[in-house]
Design a protein around this motif. Structure first.
Motif, mmCIF file in Angstrom:
data_model
loop_
_atom_site.group_PDB
_atom_site.id
_atom_site.type_symbol
_atom_site.label_atom_id
_atom_site.label_comp_id
_atom_site.label_asym_id
_atom_site.label_seq_id
_atom_site.Cartn_x
_atom_site.Cartn_y
_atom_site.Cartn_z
ATOM 1 N N GLY A 1 -113.158 -52.641 -82.533
ATOM 2 C CA GLY A 1 -113.938 -53.146 -83.660
ATOM 3 C C GLY A 1 -115.142 -53.923 -83.190
ATOM 4 O O GLY A 1 -115.171 -54.457 -82.077
ATOM 5 N N LYS A 2 -116.134 -53.980 -84.050
ATOM 6 C CA LYS A 2 -117.350 -54.677 -83.713
ATOM 7 C C LYS A 2 -117.087 -56.166 -83.464
ATOM 8 O O LYS A 2 -117.668 -56.773 -82.589
ATOM 9 C CB LYS A 2 -118.331 -54.526 -84.875
ATOM 10 N N ASP B 1 -116.229 -56.005 -90.161
ATOM 11 C CA ASP B 1 -116.757 -55.273 -89.017
ATOM 12 C C ASP B 1 -118.121 -54.661 -89.305
ATOM 13 O O ASP B 1 -118.730 -54.034 -88.441
ATOM 14 C CB ASP B 1 -115.762 -54.207 -88.558
#
Ligand SMILES: [Zn+2]
Length: 106
Positions: free
Chosen positions: A3-4, A51
């Motif tokens: 995930g970001k 995200d």
């Protein structure tokens, strides 16, 4: 694919660790910097954009409290350019992530 936010957490942690090691000259991270890492991680967990969040410097919501924001800004200013050597992929992706406003219009 990670995930970001978890990637951003990693980058922030790396930057603060690097900053602490070079500027505070500690073997292990000092308690101030550790607190900042915790704080940054909490802010990311609570980020209202999830995200989808833009890079924090482009973010429209300044969710850091002022004293933490000052600290993190100084660290980013110092560590940002150096991250290219330490973690090129992550640093470049981070810098290329678009400002939120631009992304919403497209
Ligand atoms: Zn430190």
């Amino acid at each position: 694919m990670i995930g970001k936010r978890s990637e951003e957490k990693q980058i922030v942690t790396l930057m603060i660790e690097l900053y602490c090691r070079k500027n505070h000259r500690r073997e292990i991270i000092c308690s101030d910097c550790e607190e900042l890492i915790d704080y940054a991680a909490t802010r990311l967990d609570k980020c209202m954009f999830g995200d989808e969040k833009p890079a924090c410097k482009h973010c429209l919501v300044h969710c850091y409290k002022p004293v933490m924001r000052e600290k993190i800004r100084e660290i980013m200013r110092w560590a940002g350019p150096r991250m290219i050597f330490y973690r090129p992929g992550a640093a470049v992706r981070h810098m290329l992530s678009k400002p939120l406003r631009k992304r919403m219009r497209t």
